[in-house]
Design an enzyme around this catalytic site. Structure first.
Site, short mmCIF file in Angstrom:
data_model
loop_
_atom_site.label_atom_id
_atom_site.label_comp_id
_atom_site.label_asym_id
_atom_site.label_seq_id
_atom_site.Cartn_x
_atom_site.Cartn_y
_atom_site.Cartn_z
N HIS A 176 -35.09 33.29 -1.32
CA HIS A 176 -32.97 32.71 -1.20
C HIS A 176 -32.44 32.64 -2.21
CE1 HIS A 176 -35.20 31.91 3.77
NE2 HIS A 176 -34.50 33.28 3.20
N GLU A 179 -31.84 29.05 -3.92
CA GLU A 179 -32.82 28.47 -3.81
C GLU A 179 -33.58 28.09 -5.48
OE1 GLU A 179 -35.84 28.64 -0.33
OE2 GLU A 179 -34.01 28.20 0.85
N HIS A 325 -40.60 27.54 -1.72
CA HIS A 325 -38.55 27.95 -1.06
C HIS A 325 -37.68 26.28 -1.24
CE1 HIS A 325 -38.48 31.09 1.08
NE2 HIS A 325 -39.16 31.07 0.91
N GLU A 387 -41.81 24.37 0.81
CA GLU A 387 -39.90 23.78 0.76
C GLU A 387 -40.32 22.47 -0.22
OE1 GLU A 387 -38.04 24.80 2.05
OE2 GLU A 387 -38.69 26.22 3.77
#
Ligand SMILES: [Zn+2]
Length: 417
Positions: A176, A179, A325, A387
């Protein structure tokens, strides 16, 4: 007389990377002539107090973290190292065939400076990544840097390979665009690992030499370089889809919410794991076409970036995969078997313990068509989405130290398992 450098963009780029140490710029933004002449004196350059070509070249060497040097008559390695602010060990690492007791006049060597090259104080862009990879492969020639393909806008999808073991592992970041801090984290981790491995040392109790012998690790630090470019520099360096991107971004020039590639496809929704199921969810979320996030594209792997990831994954058949991420300080895992007690779960528990990150099974909108979902379904091997960080994307650079602290040992442990 040296030519004076006038390209403002180039200057600003170099300053931004070196500025915390150099202080060439005064508070009002003008150049500090004294600082420049000090730098010129320190580096045996002609003192012009201006950013001329020779000074610029020296600054570029600083950015790259090494300089090319041709050995002169009567050079002694130790004296040379002192003069160049390097260490014998670092230079011998960069030049494995160099005989420290027998320097050959006219021989060309790379002299690495005694400092790290990955900058940790500014937003991490594709250009910096590319420079850093060139530097690292000069400083640590035992790594292999290549690319697994090209992005829509023709940027390289870089891969770094290290280690020589049987166990195959993939770490990847920045599926992404907003990110990008995950790319930076992986690069900082990599540089530290290479430095410690160069003297076969330990990091947090983990033997880098043991890891090197047991594992072949592929790091793909920036799966979506166009998305990162859009978030960090806006449209200025983007060639394709410029007008459409502006429209898809709701006529905003600030792309900080952008996750997708520059076809407006969310790469982490473009894999063959319940793709059709996700298509329904997508419509419920009112997404019907290219968007900053969550649009899955025409079919799994329709984008060059996800296609390259699929191909390289099928080719290398990784035993373990960690996809980075942001944000949430969580580890997402997909059970390999319906029971919650398989090897994937056990491993996730251990990773959670060492990082302090919560374990999470993805909810409906998160469970579809992601790289990790596809990887686990396809290979029945442990694969995780990490994450990292907390807050709103893009996670600010100030969180890098804490992200590093939470994740450094986790990656080492994962390689050890
Ligand atoms: Zn993400």
């Amino acid at each position: 007389m040296n030519k004076i450098l006038t390209n403002k963009e180039q200057k600003d780029f170099i300053y931004s990377i070196l500025e915390p140490n150099l202080k060439f710029k005064k508070e009002d933004g003008s150049e500090d002539k004294h600082a420049i002449s000090r730098f010129q004196k320190e580096n045996n350059l002609e003192v012009t107090s201006k950013l001329d070509e020779a000074t610029f070249k020296k600054l570029m060497d600083q950015v790259n973290g090494f300089e090319d040097y041709i050995i002169k008559k009567d050079d002694k390695l130790f004296d040379l190292m002192k003069r160049k602010k390097s260490l014998c060990h670092k230079t011998l690492t960069a030049n494995p065939k160099l005989n420290p007791f027998l320097l050959n006049e006219g021989q060309s060597i790379a002299i690495p400076y005694n400092k790290n090259v990955v900058p940790t104080h500014l937003n991490y862009t594709y250009d910096i990544l590319e420079m850093n990879l060139k530097s690292l492969s000069k400083r640590y020639p035992f790594i292999k840097v290549d690319s697994i393909g090209k992005s829509v806008d023709n940027r390289a999808l870089y891969r770094v390979r290290l280690g020589k073991g049987k166990k195959r592992v993939s770490f990847n970041g920045s599926h992404h665009g907003n990110e990008w801090i995950t790319s930076l984290f992986l690069m900082v981790w990599l540089e530290n690992f290479l430095n410690v491995y160069s003297y076969k040392g330990y990091i947090k109790g983990y033997s880098t030499a043991k890891i090197w012998n047991r594992v072949t690790l592929d790091i793909i630090p920036m799966v979506n370089p166009d998305g990162v470019e859009l978030v960090t520099n806006g449209l200025k360096n983007i060639i394709r889809n410029r007008n459409r991107l502006y429209r898809w971004n709701n006529y905003q020039t600030n792309f900080s919410n952008w996750k997708a590639n520059i076809n407006g496809v969310d790469l982490n929704r473009n894999y063959d794991a319940n793709f059709n199921g996700y298509k329904k969810v997508e419509k419920e979320m009112n997404i019907f076409g290219p968007s900053p996030a969550l649009y899955s594209g025409d079919f799994p792997g329709c984008e060059p970036e996800s296609k390259a990831m699929i191909e390289t994954t099928l080719e290398n058949k990784y035993d373990l995969m960690m996809a980075y991420h942001t944000q949430g300080e969580e580890i997402f895992y997909t059970p390999i078997t319906p029971s919650n007690n398989d090897s994937n779960y056990q491993m996730a528990l251990e990773l959670s313990e060492i990082s302090g990150y919560q374990l999470a099974v993805p909810d409906v909108s998160q469970a579809y068509a992601g790289y990790k979902d596809w990887f686990v379904t396809q290979f029945k091997k442990p694969g995780f989405t990490i994450e990292a960080g907390k807050g709103t994307n893009p996670i600010p650079i100030q969180q890098l130290p804490i992200i590093y602290e939470q994740n450094e040992a986790m990656l080492l442990k994962a390689l050890y398992m």
